[in-house]
Structure formats: structure tokens, C-alpha cells
Design a protein around this motif. Sequence first.
Motif, PDB file in Angstrom:
ATOM      1  N   MET A 217       0.829  -1.207   0.000  1.00 21.74           N
ATOM      2  CA  MET A 217       0.000   0.000   0.000  1.00 21.74           C
ATOM      3  C   MET A 217       0.867   1.262   0.000  1.00 21.74           C
ATOM      4  O   MET A 217       0.645   2.191  -0.789  1.00 21.74           O
ATOM      5  N   LYS A 218       1.865   1.305   0.892  1.00 22.40           N
ATOM      6  CA  LYS A 218       2.731   2.486   0.973  1.00 22.40           C
ATOM      7  C   LYS A 218       3.510   2.691  -0.311  1.00 22.40           C
ATOM      8  O   LYS A 218       3.653   3.815  -0.800  1.00 22.40           O
ATOM      9  N   ARG A 219       4.013   1.607  -0.871  1.00 16.82           N
ATOM     10  CA  ARG A 219       4.785   1.716  -2.110  1.00 16.82           C
ATOM     11  C   ARG A 219       3.875   2.113  -3.275  1.00 16.82           C
ATOM     12  O   ARG A 219       4.313   2.799  -4.205  1.00 16.82           O
TER      13      ARG A 219
ATOM     14  N   LEU B 263       2.367   6.530  -7.138  1.00 12.85           N
ATOM     15  CA  LEU B 263       1.528   7.599  -7.668  1.00 12.85           C
ATOM     16  C   LEU B 263       2.185   8.964  -7.501  1.00 12.85           C
ATOM     17  O   LEU B 263       2.132   9.803  -8.416  1.00 12.85           O
ATOM     18  N   LEU B 264       2.814   9.200  -6.353  1.00 15.00           N
ATOM     19  CA  LEU B 264       3.506  10.470  -6.136  1.00 15.00           C
ATOM     20  C   LEU B 264       4.641  10.655  -7.136  1.00 15.00           C
ATOM     21  O   LEU B 264       4.822  11.744  -7.698  1.00 15.00           O
TER      22      LEU B 264
ATOM     23  N   THR C  94       4.644  13.655 -10.041  1.00 16.49           N
ATOM     24  CA  THR C  94       5.706  14.660  -9.957  1.00 16.49           C
ATOM     25  C   THR C  94       6.706  14.531 -11.098  1.00 16.49           C
ATOM     26  O   THR C  94       7.622  15.352 -11.215  1.00 16.49           O
ATOM     27  N   GLY C  95       6.538  13.498 -11.920  1.00 20.10           N
ATOM     28  CA  GLY C  95       7.449  13.302 -13.040  1.00 20.10           C
ATOM     29  C   GLY C  95       8.734  12.585 -12.689  1.00 20.10           C
ATOM     30  O   GLY C  95       9.610  12.423 -13.542  1.00 20.10           O
ATOM     31  N   LEU C  96       8.861  12.129 -11.452  1.00 17.97           N
ATOM     32  CA  LEU C  96      10.104  11.492 -11.012  1.00 17.97           C
ATOM     33  C   LEU C  96      10.167   9.999 -11.331  1.00 17.97           C
ATOM     34  O   LEU C  96      11.251   9.408 -11.300  1.00 17.97           O
ATOM     35  N   LEU C  97       9.024   9.381 -11.624  1.00 20.75           N
ATOM     36  CA  LEU C  97       8.978   7.937 -11.807  1.00 20.75           C
ATOM     37  C   LEU C  97       9.997   7.410 -12.819  1.00 20.75           C
ATOM     38  O   LEU C  97      10.652   6.395 -12.560  1.00 20.75           O
TER      39      LEU C  97
ATOM     40  N   LEU D 259      -7.330   9.119 -10.237  1.00 25.13           N
ATOM     41  CA  LEU D 259      -5.908   9.161  -9.866  1.00 25.13           C
ATOM     42  C   LEU D 259      -5.157   7.894 -10.243  1.00 25.13           C
ATOM     43  O   LEU D 259      -3.973   7.956 -10.583  1.00 25.13           O
ATOM     44  N   THR D 260      -5.821   6.751 -10.168  1.00 20.76           N
ATOM     45  CA  THR D 260      -5.106   5.484 -10.322  1.00 20.76           C
ATOM     46  C   THR D 260      -5.225   4.854 -11.705  1.00 20.76           C
ATOM     47  O   THR D 260      -4.285   4.202 -12.160  1.00 20.76           O
TER      48      THR D 260
END
Length: 328
Positions: A206-208, A213-214, A218-221, A262-263
Motif C-alpha cells: 500500500m505504501k509503495r 503515484l507520487l 511529480t514526473g520522477l517515476l 488518480l489510479t
Amino acid sequence: MKSCLFYSGILLLCLAVGLYVVCSLYLLRNPWILHKRKRLEFYCRHISHRGGSGEKIENTMEAFTHAVAVGTEMLEMDCHLTSDGYVVISHDNNLMRQTGYDKTVSSLRFQDLPLYEERLEVTFYVGHYSTGKDRKFVLLEDLFKKFPSMPMILEIKENNDLLIKKVSNLVKQYHRESFTVWASEESDIMAKCNEQNPSMPYMFTMKRGILLLLLFYTGLLPFVPLGESLLLFYLPSIINRTYIPEEAILKKRFVVYLLQKLTMRKSLFEHLIKRGLQVQLFVCNEESDMEAAFAVGATGVMSDYPTLLTNYIKKHPPPPPPSITQPR
């Protein structure tokens, strides 16, 4: 002079942000530039939830055998430990819902586990029930013996070191490390699973998943390495329709709508797939939900109705899987 420096700074900032956005979007579509593609030994579009709990009693040998017979490509199940140390397949630790007895799996010996109810409601399809001739609990080891080459998702429900160790030992004993998946919603449980057997692929907790999504928004993925091999997530449109959640927050229509927006991002799923991950959406018990899951980019669908899913895939064959062995 000061105003000139100020505007120069603003211009440089805009250029930097623009460059970052361009690089992020480019790498989102072309992740192999920074990341080596994962090479999983399985690619499963058809996953049976609890062995197909809508057609047979959940998690029984009859259910798993039926699901395999009608064409499933992966079995999903949950693991618990009996008081005499056997790894048993059961969604709940407390047996009230499944058997009518207010006892826990962990408090009973395997031979003392009661039978499942003759008629059991399907958790993700409220108002629908399943029956079957087989009402006995199953040992994980017996499933490994019965289906030696079938990919499986094993969800560890309890933060129990002995349970995790025994599951890992069984996976090693039956040489299943490459096609048996660690699953847990809890990050602390998953950390123990990975430490016990790092050779097994594993899913997002869940946390991961929230972090994923964050990173995406934010474009960091595209710049971040991912250890996970599977993303398992609800198809949000089933919530409060075929599945009634216990969490009060999920009963709010706006929350479910926001979760959907969102998902269910096709660009996110496409990026993960290009990196060699698989995206499985659950629990799809109607054809319209199966259609929605594949349409948004899922590589696999999890269902309580394996026969229905098989027939849907035959009528609407998805694209062939990407080559697992082909070099990039």
C-alpha cells in the motif's frame, strides 16, 4: 540591474522546469534508456481470485482444480499457519465467515480445521453465492504438488516470521522461486518476505503504491528504480457496486471517483509494462469490468469467475504478450 537578474533567474528556472518536463515525458515513454527491462518467467492475463470463489467454494482443491481446467494462468491465495505448523490456504484467520466457527486458523491443528460452509457468499460479488462438493481446507504444499508449474500469488496475511519462513522453504523445496509471487499490503511484512527469499518476485504494498503515484504525478517515476514486479490494484468501479468495502471512507462516491481518476492512468500502466512489470486489476466479476480493466491497460484481470473470464478472453483476445526472452 536587480530586475535584470531577477528576470534572468525566472527565465533560467522556466528553462530548467521545461527541460525537466521534456526529459520526464520522454523517459516515461522510453524507460529502457535508464532501466533494464524485468524478465519475468510468466505473463498472466487470467488470474483466479481465491481459486475462483464464485464457481466453487473459495480456496478448496476443487476450486483450484476447476480454475486450472477452464484455463486460468495464475492462482491467487492467502496463507496462514496452523498451531501445529502447517501452511494452510485461507483468506481469513478467524473462521467465522467461512465455517461458522469462531476459531482462528492459528489456534487449531490442521486436522481440526472445520469444513467450509455449504454455501458461501462471494466477497467481491455481494448477493452471489458459491457451492461445491469440496469443503476442506488445503495445504500450500499440496497445491505445489498438484500444480508444479502454475504461477501463484501468495498473500501473507500475518506478520509471522515462522509463516514467512515456512512459505519460503516450500517455494525453494519445489523450485518455484521464479513464478511464485510474494504479496502483502503491509510494507513491514513485505520487507521480511524479501529478506527471507529475495529470489521471488513481489508486488507493490500500500505504501509503495502511494509512493508510485507520487512519483508518477511529480514526473520522477522515470528516474527511479523499482524492485517490484507486479502492481495489483482494485478496479475502482466495482467499489460499492459488486464489492461493498468495510472502510467508511470508500463508501463516499467522491472518494471512489477520485480514486478512479488518480489510479486508472493508462500512461502509468504503459510505463510499468515497458519496464517489464505486470499490472493486474481485481476483482472483475462482470464482463463490463473485464472490458474496463483491459481497456485501461491492465496486463491481467483477476476474477472470482474463471469460466466467465476465459469466455471473455476468447471473445475479446487481448494483444499477444511481449517477448520475455527477446533482448532489448
